[in-house]
Design a protein around this motif. Structure first.
Motif, short mmCIF file in Angstrom:
data_model
loop_
_atom_site.label_atom_id
_atom_site.label_comp_id
_atom_site.label_asym_id
_atom_site.label_seq_id
_atom_site.Cartn_x
_atom_site.Cartn_y
_atom_site.Cartn_z
N ALA A 244 -8.17 -3.20 -0.91
CA ALA A 244 -8.40 -3.81 0.40
C ALA A 244 -8.48 -5.31 0.24
O ALA A 244 -9.23 -5.81 -0.61
CB ALA A 244 -9.69 -3.26 1.00
N VAL B 173 -4.09 -4.03 3.42
CA VAL B 173 -4.28 -3.31 2.17
C VAL B 173 -3.01 -3.46 1.35
O VAL B 173 -1.91 -3.65 1.90
CB VAL B 173 -4.61 -1.82 2.40
CG1 VAL B 173 -5.87 -1.66 3.22
CG2 VAL B 173 -3.45 -1.09 3.07
N SER C 58 -4.41 -3.12 7.87
CA SER C 58 -5.56 -2.22 7.73
C SER C 58 -6.00 -1.62 9.04
O SER C 58 -6.84 -0.72 9.07
CB SER C 58 -6.73 -2.96 7.10
OG SER C 58 -7.13 -4.06 7.90
N VAL D 161 -9.64 3.04 5.39
CA VAL D 161 -10.15 1.69 5.14
C VAL D 161 -11.36 1.43 6.04
O VAL D 161 -11.28 1.60 7.26
CB VAL D 161 -9.07 0.63 5.42
CG1 VAL D 161 -9.56 -0.75 5.00
CG2 VAL D 161 -7.76 0.98 4.73
#
Length: 528
Positions: free
Chosen positions: A298, A305, A324, A347
């Motif tokens: 991340a 990402v 993300s 995420v």
């Protein structure tokens, strides 16, 4: 004069088939179903939740939650952090938290594993510092030895050679069958960011740390896996390094293990983010199903990402970036959340949301689906929390709580059951008038069978003259009703009466189908 063939009745089985085919065209399809049920929040028992791990700490076969808690929200620097234990009931719900001192300030990370060889899970906590003399002077690891029943001894502080521990993992890095501890430090005794390895003695004690350079100006996360397939665990560290302009560049670094607890020189890769971003989280998974370990990170502040596919020899391909789904991507985990056998990425972000990137199985991913979840999420974990075979999610929210999102795709989704009736069921006399027929019933099924489902009706008669259809709206209790206008008329040669076939169909968002059929008759005479 009509030909005889025009007066022949359509076989009733064909009438039902025609109705079912018509239902494929009514109304609109339900939107793609959510992958998760709405989040459920649990109090972790302290200050700000910053990291969560899933483990069976009481050895009952049910997933428990272990939480790192920074218990100094007002900057007083007088209160140690906490470790919260939430025992699972096996259905995705959790008992009230029990907390333990973490033996240091600001725990950033923790890991669960058996470090003393008694078969009972223990906890190791990475405390960022110990505050003494108005300064964050050194860092500690807190070791909580488990009893195997979900309770733990008070934490024992272990001092490291450096400061500012940001991440910790448990693995057998020297392949002697005994658990070791790997810690990422922002500053090591030799200067600069590093990884320290504590070789385990098998009784819960450890040798002096071995230090390996981490290849950056910041180290935020550490993970252990075999990237080159030689059986010796390797270490992946993420963080950042300075570029020529003095900005931090997101970095992923690999330290290939020699199998004795030491490592080859670090090799660093650009994580693909913009200058100023860092990579605070890393996940190892075979996202392209080629049998090789891949790396996903991340990029915080970059809202993306990065996926670095493994070549199988310990090296990585250049990073490929994906959104993300929400700002401030902080933590990432890899698990199949939609049940298609392909690894997905989930995420946690700092902006009241979770992003889910469904994988194609070749190392590429769909655009992120976003799930609103309140909080600043610095940690996410995926595991089957309720034993239904699906991957659920749990995230910290930066306050006293954490949120559990149970998987909605793995629940028992038998087709919905439809009860159906029509009033009146017989139209007499057959004088050609139009009759309002009320069709009513009830749709029942499990919550996941009805979640995102859509219903519709269709009517056919044997003469192909009346063919109304449309959507059906049902309430929270599943009850519905609608009115159709049907002619009370039949052909004189139709000796067994005219039949209207009414079908109500409920199709779940995943394709399961429930149907019911009823008929309305226009008799030939009073006896039919």
């Amino acid at each position: 004069m009509f030909p005889v063939s025009a007066l022949l009745k359509i076989p009733r089985a064909s009438t039902v088939v025609a109705v079912m085919l018509a239902l494929t065209a009514w109304g609109t399809k339900a939107a793609a179903p959510p992958l998760f049920l709405p989040p459920v929040s649990y109090d972790a028992g302290g200050g700000a939740t910053v990291f969560v791990a899933v483990a069976d700490v009481n050895v009952d076969g049910k997933a428990d939650l272990v939480v790192a808690i920074q218990n100094d929200p007002f900057g007083a620097h007088v209160t140690n952090g906490l470790v919260g234990i939430l025992l699972g009931r096996g259905d995705g719900t959790y008992a009230a938290a029990t907390t333990y001192d973490s033996a240091g300030m600001d725990p950033f990370s923790l890991a669960v594993g058996d470090v003393n060889g008694d078969g009972k899970p223990d906890i190791v906590v990475a405390n960022f510092c110990v505050f003494r003399d108005d300064a964050c002077s050194f860092t500690t690891l807190g070791l909580l030895r488990g009893h195997g029943d979900g309770t733990f001894d008070p934490a024992v502080a272990m001092t490291l050679g450096g400061s500012s521990a940001s991440s910790v993992a448990i693995d057998d890095v020297n392949t002697d069958g005994v658990a070791d501890v790997v810690v990422a430090l922002l500053a090591a005794a030799v200067g600069g960011p590093a990884v320290e390895v504590l070789i385990g003695n098998g009784d819960g004690t450890f040798r002096a740390p071995l230090v390996a350079a981490a290849g950056g100006t910041e180290v935020r996360a550490v993970a252990v896996g075999d990237l080159n397939g030689d059986g010796a665990p390797d270490v992946v560290v993420t963080g950042g390094r300075s570029n020529l302009a003095g900005s931090s560049v997101p970095t992923t670094s690999v330290l290939l293990g020699k199998g004795d607890g030491t490592f080859h020189p670090v090799v660093s890769y650009d994580s693909g983010g913009s200058p100023g971003a860092i990579t605070p989280s890393v996940a190892l998974a075979d996202v392209n199903l080629d049998g090789r370990v891949d790396v996903a990170v991340a990029n915080y502040a970059d809202d993306r990402v990065a996926v670095l596919l493994g070549k199988g020899d310990g090296t990585l391909q250049p990073a490929v970036l994906y959104g993300s789904g929400a700002p401030l991507a902080y933590s990432i985990t890899g698990a199949d959340v939609n049940g298609d056998g392909r690894p997905d990425l989930s995420v946690a972000t700092g902006s009241d949301a979770i992003g889910v990137l469904l994988g194609h199985g070749d190392g590429t991913f769909e655009p992120a689906q976003v799930y609103p979840v309140a909080g600043v999420h610095t940690s996410i974990a995926a595991a089957d929390l309720n034993g239904d075979g699906g991957s659920d999610l749990v995230v910290t929210d930066g306050s006293r709580s954490l949120s559990v999102l149970l998987n909605a795709t793995a629940c028992d989704e038998a087709p919905a059951v439809v009860e159906l009736s029509a009033d009146p069921g017989s139209l007499w006399p057959a004088d050609g008038r139009t009759v309002a027929v009320t069709v009513s019933g009830r749709i029942t099924g499990s919550a996941c069978a009805l979640e995102g489902s859509a219903a519709g009706y269709a009517v056919r008669d044997e003469y192909a003259a009346v063919q109304p259809s449309g959507p059906v709206t049902f309430g929270a209790d599943g009850r519905f009703w609608f009115v159709v206008q049907l002619p009370a008329a039949r052909r004189g040669v139709d000796l067994d009466g005219r039949q209207y076939t009414v079908v109500v169909e409920v199709r779940s968002s995943s394709g399961h189908l429930g149907t019911a059929t009823t008929t309305v008759t226009v008799p030939h005479d009073r006896r039919k």
